[in-house]
Design an enzyme around this catalytic site. Structure first.
Site, short mmCIF file in Angstrom:
data_model
loop_
_atom_site.label_atom_id
_atom_site.label_comp_id
_atom_site.label_asym_id
_atom_site.label_seq_id
_atom_site.Cartn_x
_atom_site.Cartn_y
_atom_site.Cartn_z
N ASP A 201 0.87 -1.18 0.00
CA ASP A 201 0.00 0.00 0.00
C ASP A 201 0.90 1.22 0.00
OD1 ASP A 201 -2.41 -1.38 0.03
OD2 ASP A 201 -2.53 -1.40 2.21
N ASP B 143 -6.75 -1.50 -4.87
CA ASP B 143 -7.84 -1.20 -3.94
C ASP B 143 -8.80 -0.16 -4.54
OD1 ASP B 143 -6.57 -2.85 -2.08
OD2 ASP B 143 -5.61 -1.18 -1.04
#
Length: 153
Positions: free
Chosen positions: A114, A128
Site C-alpha cells: 500500500d 484497492d
C-alpha cells in the site's frame, strides 16, 4: 475483449506503481507528496483493502480467485457497459493484489504493498481503488437495471 484489456491494464498499472514504490522507498518509509496531507509510503498489508481483515491472507487470495472467475462469467454474458466496466475493474484489482500476495509471502501469508497514504485514511493502492470504483459501478448498474425493469412493467 475490451473488458479483458481493462482488467489486465488495471493489473499492470497496479504492479508497475507498486514496483516503483518498492524501488524508491525502503519498507516502512514515507515521503511527503503534498505536505503531510498526502504521502508516498511503502507499507505492507496482510489484510484487505484499506487495512481491514489483517491475517486473512489465504481467504483473501481465494476471494480474489473467485472474483476473477466471476469476472469471466460476467464477460461471457455480454454485460451492459457499467456492469462490464465494474466487473473488469474489480477483477483487475483482485488480480493485482493476488499477484502481490504471491510475490510477498505466498497466498497464505502474503501481503500487498500500500502506498497512497493520506494519513487520515488507511493507506491503499491502485488495485484497492479499482476494486472500490468497480464495486460502485456494479451497484449503480444493478440499481439502474432494477429501476428500468420496474418502469417497463
Amino acid at each position: 475483449m475490451r473488458l479483458v484489456a481493462l482488467a489486465l491494464g488495471v493489473t499492470a498499472l497496479d504492479q508497475l506503481t507498486k514496483l516503483a514504490v518498492v524501488r524508491a522507498l525502503p519498507e516502512g518509509e514515507s515521503r511527503p507528496v503534498i505536505d503531510d496531507f498526502l504521502r508516498l509510503s511503502d507499507l505492507r498489508n496482510s489484510g484487505a483493502a484499506f487495512g481491514t481483515m489483517r491475517g486473512f491472507s489465504g481467504v483473501l487470495a481465494l476471494a480474489a480467485l473467485v472474483g476473477v472467475i466471476g469476472f469471466m462469467a460476467v464477460v461471457v454474458r455480454n454485460p451492459g457497459r457499467l456492469a462490464g466496466m465494474g466487473a473488469a475493474l474489480v477483477a483487475g484489482g483482485a488480480l493485482g493484489n493476488l499477484t502481490d500476495r504471491m510475490l510477498h509471502g505466498g497466498p497464505i501469508r502474503g501481503s500487498v504493498v500500500d502506498f497512497i497514504d493520506f494519513r487520515f485514511w488507511p493507506a491503499f493502492n491502485v488495485a484497492d481503488s479499482a476494486i472500490t470504483i468497480g464495486a460502485v459501478l456494479l451497484v449503480w448498474s444493478s440499481i439502474r437495471d432494477r429501476r428500468d425493469a420496474v418502469r417497463s412493467s
